[in-house]
Design a protein around this motif. Structure first.
Motif, PDB file in Angstrom:
ATOM      1  N   THR A   1       1.579  -0.052  -3.576  1.00 29.64           N
ATOM      2  CA  THR A   1       1.954  -0.441  -2.213  1.00 29.64           C
ATOM      3  C   THR A   1       2.103  -1.955  -2.120  1.00 29.64           C
ATOM      4  N   PRO A   2       2.726  -2.448  -1.041  1.00 34.56           N
ATOM      5  CA  PRO A   2       2.948  -3.892  -0.907  1.00 34.56           C
ATOM      6  C   PRO A   2       1.798  -4.652  -0.248  1.00 34.56           C
ATOM      7  N   SER A   3       0.602  -4.096  -0.207  1.00 36.96           N
ATOM      8  CA  SER A   3      -0.490  -4.730   0.537  1.00 36.96           C
ATOM      9  C   SER A   3      -0.992  -6.029  -0.088  1.00 36.96           C
ATOM     10  N   MET A   4      -0.642  -6.289  -1.369  1.00 33.50           N
ATOM     11  CA  MET A   4      -1.072  -7.530  -2.031  1.00 33.50           C
ATOM     12  C   MET A   4       0.093  -8.491  -2.279  1.00 33.50           C
ATOM     13  N   GLU A   5       1.252  -8.216  -1.701  1.00 30.89           N
ATOM     14  CA  GLU A   5       2.403  -9.095  -1.932  1.00 30.89           C
ATOM     15  C   GLU A   5       2.182 -10.463  -1.290  1.00 30.89           C
ATOM     16  N   LYS A   6       2.766 -11.504  -1.963  1.00 29.96           N
ATOM     17  CA  LYS A   6       3.486 -11.394  -3.202  1.00 29.96           C
ATOM     18  C   LYS A   6       2.608 -11.790  -4.389  1.00 29.96           C
ATOM     19  N   THR A   7       1.319 -11.777  -4.231  1.00 25.26           N
ATOM     20  CA  THR A   7       0.432 -11.981  -5.376  1.00 25.26           C
ATOM     21  C   THR A   7       0.673 -10.900  -6.417  1.00 25.26           C
ATOM     22  N   LEU A   8       0.704  -9.657  -5.955  1.00 22.52           N
ATOM     23  CA  LEU A   8       1.023  -8.511  -6.795  1.00 22.52           C
ATOM     24  C   LEU A   8       2.132  -7.726  -6.118  1.00 22.52           C
ATOM     25  N   LEU A   9       3.075  -7.240  -6.908  1.00 22.28           N
ATOM     26  CA  LEU A   9       4.233  -6.532  -6.382  1.00 22.28           C
ATOM     27  C   LEU A   9       4.160  -5.054  -6.729  1.00 22.28           C
TER      28      LEU A   9
ATOM     29  N   TRP B   1      10.833 -10.343 -15.934  1.00 18.51           N
ATOM     30  CA  TRP B   1      10.338 -11.012 -17.128  1.00 18.51           C
ATOM     31  C   TRP B   1       9.354 -12.125 -16.803  1.00 18.51           C
ATOM     32  N   SER B   2       9.559 -12.828 -15.687  1.00 13.84           N
ATOM     33  CA  SER B   2       8.702 -13.969 -15.362  1.00 13.84           C
ATOM     34  C   SER B   2       7.279 -13.564 -15.018  1.00 13.84           C
ATOM     35  N   ARG B   3       7.054 -12.270 -14.749  1.00 10.60           N
ATOM     36  CA  ARG B   3       5.717 -11.815 -14.363  1.00 10.60           C
ATOM     37  C   ARG B   3       4.908 -11.293 -15.544  1.00 10.60           C
ATOM     38  N   LEU B   4       5.565 -11.058 -16.669  1.00  6.55           N
ATOM     39  CA  LEU B   4       4.865 -10.470 -17.805  1.00  6.55           C
ATOM     40  C   LEU B   4       3.799 -11.398 -18.365  1.00  6.55           C
ATOM     41  N   PHE B   5       2.616 -10.826 -18.594  1.00  2.37           N
ATOM     42  CA  PHE B   5       1.468 -11.506 -19.200  1.00  2.37           C
ATOM     43  C   PHE B   5       0.922 -12.649 -18.333  1.00  2.37           C
ATOM     44  N   ASN B   6       1.141 -12.522 -17.007  1.00  3.34           N
ATOM     45  CA  ASN B   6       0.545 -13.473 -16.069  1.00  3.34           C
ATOM     46  C   ASN B   6      -0.901 -13.083 -15.789  1.00  3.34           C
ATOM     47  N   ILE B   7      -1.804 -14.050 -15.827  1.00  7.06           N
ATOM     48  CA  ILE B   7      -3.191 -13.818 -15.409  1.00  7.06           C
ATOM     49  C   ILE B   7      -3.228 -13.721 -13.892  1.00  7.06           C
ATOM     50  N   ILE B   8      -3.996 -12.780 -13.363  1.00  6.94           N
ATOM     51  CA  ILE B   8      -4.064 -12.549 -11.926  1.00  6.94           C
ATOM     52  C   ILE B   8      -5.112 -13.461 -11.304  1.00  6.94           C
ATOM     53  N   ARG B   9      -4.724 -14.198 -10.290  1.00  6.21           N
ATOM     54  CA  ARG B   9      -5.640 -15.124  -9.625  1.00  6.21           C
ATOM     55  C   ARG B   9      -5.630 -14.896  -8.119  1.00  6.21           C
TER      56      ARG B   9
ATOM     57  N   LEU C   1      -4.681  -8.897 -15.859  1.00 12.94           N
ATOM     58  CA  LEU C   1      -3.432  -9.324 -16.470  1.00 12.94           C
ATOM     59  C   LEU C   1      -2.303  -8.375 -16.088  1.00 12.94           C
ATOM     60  N   ILE C   2      -1.117  -8.941 -15.778  1.00 10.41           N
ATOM     61  CA  ILE C   2       0.092  -8.138 -15.584  1.00 10.41           C
ATOM     62  C   ILE C   2       0.782  -8.006 -16.948  1.00 10.41           C
ATOM     63  N   TRP C   3       0.843  -6.787 -17.472  1.00 15.62           N
ATOM     64  CA  TRP C   3       1.461  -6.604 -18.787  1.00 15.62           C
ATOM     65  C   TRP C   3       2.900  -6.093 -18.704  1.00 15.62           C
ATOM     66  N   MET C   4       3.287  -5.579 -17.523  1.00 10.68           N
ATOM     67  CA  MET C   4       4.662  -5.124 -17.323  1.00 10.68           C
ATOM     68  C   MET C   4       4.949  -5.129 -15.827  1.00 10.68           C
ATOM     69  N   SER C   5       6.217  -5.371 -15.473  1.00  9.22           N
ATOM     70  CA  SER C   5       6.610  -5.367 -14.065  1.00  9.22           C
ATOM     71  C   SER C   5       8.105  -5.091 -13.990  1.00  9.22           C
ATOM     72  N   TYR C   6       8.485  -4.248 -13.035  1.00  4.55           N
ATOM     73  CA  TYR C   6       9.921  -4.037 -12.839  1.00  4.55           C
ATOM     74  C   TYR C   6      10.205  -3.801 -11.361  1.00  4.55           C
TER      75      TYR C   6
ATOM     76  N   ASN D   1       4.999  -1.854  -8.464  1.00  2.00           N
ATOM     77  CA  ASN D   1       5.435  -1.649  -9.854  1.00  2.00           C
ATOM     78  C   ASN D   1       5.064  -2.812 -10.769  1.00  2.00           C
ATOM     79  N   ASP D   2       4.041  -3.562 -10.402  1.00  2.00           N
ATOM     80  CA  ASP D   2       3.341  -4.388 -11.386  1.00  2.00           C
ATOM     81  C   ASP D   2       2.370  -3.482 -12.141  1.00  2.00           C
ATOM     82  N   PHE D   3       2.335  -3.600 -13.457  1.00  2.00           N
ATOM     83  CA  PHE D   3       1.408  -2.821 -14.275  1.00  2.00           C
ATOM     84  C   PHE D   3       0.324  -3.770 -14.783  1.00  2.00           C
ATOM     85  N   LEU D   4      -0.935  -3.424 -14.495  1.00  3.20           N
ATOM     86  CA  LEU D   4      -2.046  -4.329 -14.750  1.00  3.20           C
ATOM     87  C   LEU D   4      -2.994  -3.772 -15.802  1.00  3.20           C
ATOM     88  N   PHE D   5      -3.763  -4.688 -16.398  1.00  6.51           N
ATOM     89  CA  PHE D   5      -4.983  -4.318 -17.086  1.00  6.51           C
ATOM     90  C   PHE D   5      -6.147  -4.719 -16.180  1.00  6.51           C
TER      91      PHE D   5
END
Length: 392
Positions: A49-57, A384-392, A372-377, A59-63
């Motif tokens: 869901t978009p409740s954390m946008e735009k910190t997290l989008l 591509w700019s979101r891949l392997f971003n540390i979440i803060r 960590l965001i390991w994949m996003s679409y 279809n962000d895939f996280l660890f």
């Protein structure tokens, strides 16, 4: 691969395993190893869901790190590997058994949950709908139809704590903090809380009369469809702080001001007692966040805040009779908390079902820290700019 390594081979025994047996042993080992990693080290999670946008989008895939706060020992250990609460390709078939239930325990971690961490936790209200939904739908169903009707008509089940829906929010209040919201600005212990740089907030926009160019908004990753349209070039959009600073330079815009709901006490807002707490989602508190070992005095004005903690989260019998409170059949006017509690809010505050609506998150509901965001679409493309971003 010899899984029965404890068995001593007889002298001269050289029987070779079949290819099928080798593959079977390898598969069993892989399932066990993956399950241990998922349970005690990290787990994959997808933003629904978009409740954390735009910190997290969406279809962000996280660890999600389990070791940051200490891995939680499974409370419902009998479950199908790699599932949460339902079997794949089914809506209502449970993927676990409640025949064995273990009490809450957590192994040591690197730290406690810290204020402003992004945290994954089990939905604390307890009753979950076994249907795909957006962030607000369960709450709205209960509000509109009543909890019992929702249970009967929408296949609601009450699940064990570790099998409830996973939610992700930012921890805005830690145990012992006092939190308040004034005109949609959060204050913790009297100080204004920092605003995450990628968070969204709703704004009123006034223009010279012309609408904003939707193509330019789309280029800035801003939803070009306004949330509301008024007279004389008045619009309402969700912006990040950076977008506000940029848009103020546009000649067509005459003013941008934060949107604040002007409404009376809202029964939908925690603790759902407008007679004693005339709060709204934009003007709320002050509220003390319970800390393990701390005590509060109980009375008719604050019991709505602590009722669920006492009865549901900490498993006591609570009654009010003859003008007194009884906990486990003993008269009392105080309560001492057995667990720490947290206050969780979405970065997209005007589009988030969070603690403002259902209250505290107990420590036994904490799953882990978003790492960590390991994949996003999105829009059919990899971001591509979101891949392997540390979440803060």
């Amino acid at each position: 691969m010899n899984l029965a390594f404890w068995k001593k081979k007889k002298e001269g025994q050289t029987k070779k395993k079949s290819v099928v047996r080798e593959w079977f042993d390898a598969a069993i080992f892989a399932v066990i190893a993956a399950t241990l990693i998922r349970t005690f080290i990290f787990e994959a999670y997808t933003i629904p869901t978009p409740s954390m946008e735009k910190t997290l989008l969406v279809n962000d895939f996280l660890f999600v790190s389990k070791i940051s706060y200490g891995p939680r020992i499974p409370m419902t250990p009998l479950a199908v590997p790699f599932t949460h609460h339902t079997l794949p390709f089914t809506q209502y078939t449970k993927a676990y058994s409640e025949a064995v239930q273990w009490k809450y325990r957590r192994l040591p971690g690197f730290s406690e949950v810290k204020r402003y961490d992004v945290v994954v936790f089990n939905f604390p209200e307890g009753d979950t709908v076994a249907l795909e939904q957006n962030d607000m739908s369960y709450y709205k169903l209960v509000r509109d139809y009543g909890r019992e009707n929702v249970w009967q008509q929408f296949h609601v089940t009450s699940r064990p704590v570790d099998k409830r829906e996973n939610y992700i929010k930012r921890c805005m209040g830690a145990p012992g903090d006092t939190l308040s919201i004034r005109d949609n600005v959060v204050y913790v212990n009297g100080a204004e809380a920092p605003v995450p740089p990628a968070s969204e907030r709703r704004y009123n926009v006034k223009t010279t009369g012309d609408p904003l160019n939707p193509s330019r908004l789309d280029e800035l990753d801003i939803d070009p469809n306004p949330m509301g349209v008024g007279d004389s070039g008045s619009y309402r959009y969700d912006f990040t702080p950076g977008a506000v600073a940029l848009l103020k330079t546009w000649p067509v815009i005459t003013s941008i001001t934060p949107y604040v709901k002007q409404q009376q006490a809202d029964v939908d807002v925690f603790p759902h007692d407008p007679a004693h707490y005339p709060w709204t989602e934009h003007n709320f508190g002050p509220l003390y966040i319970p800390k393990k070992g701390a005590s509060v005095k109980l009375d008719s004005s604050n019991i709505a805040i602590y009722d669920r903690i006492i009865r549901i989260y900490e498993g006591n019998k609570l009654e009010f009779k003859n003008g007194r409170f009884y906990i486990n059949d003993k008269p009392t006017d105080t309560y001492t908390f057995k667990m720490n509690y947290y206050w969780m809010m979405g970065d997209n505050r005007d589009n988030s079902l969070d603690s403002r609506f259902w209250g505290f998150v107990p420590e036994d509901h904490i799953v882990g820290k978003a790492w960590l965001i390991w994949m996003s679409y999105g829009k059919g493309n990899i971001r591509w700019s979101r891949l392997f971003n540390i979440i803060r």
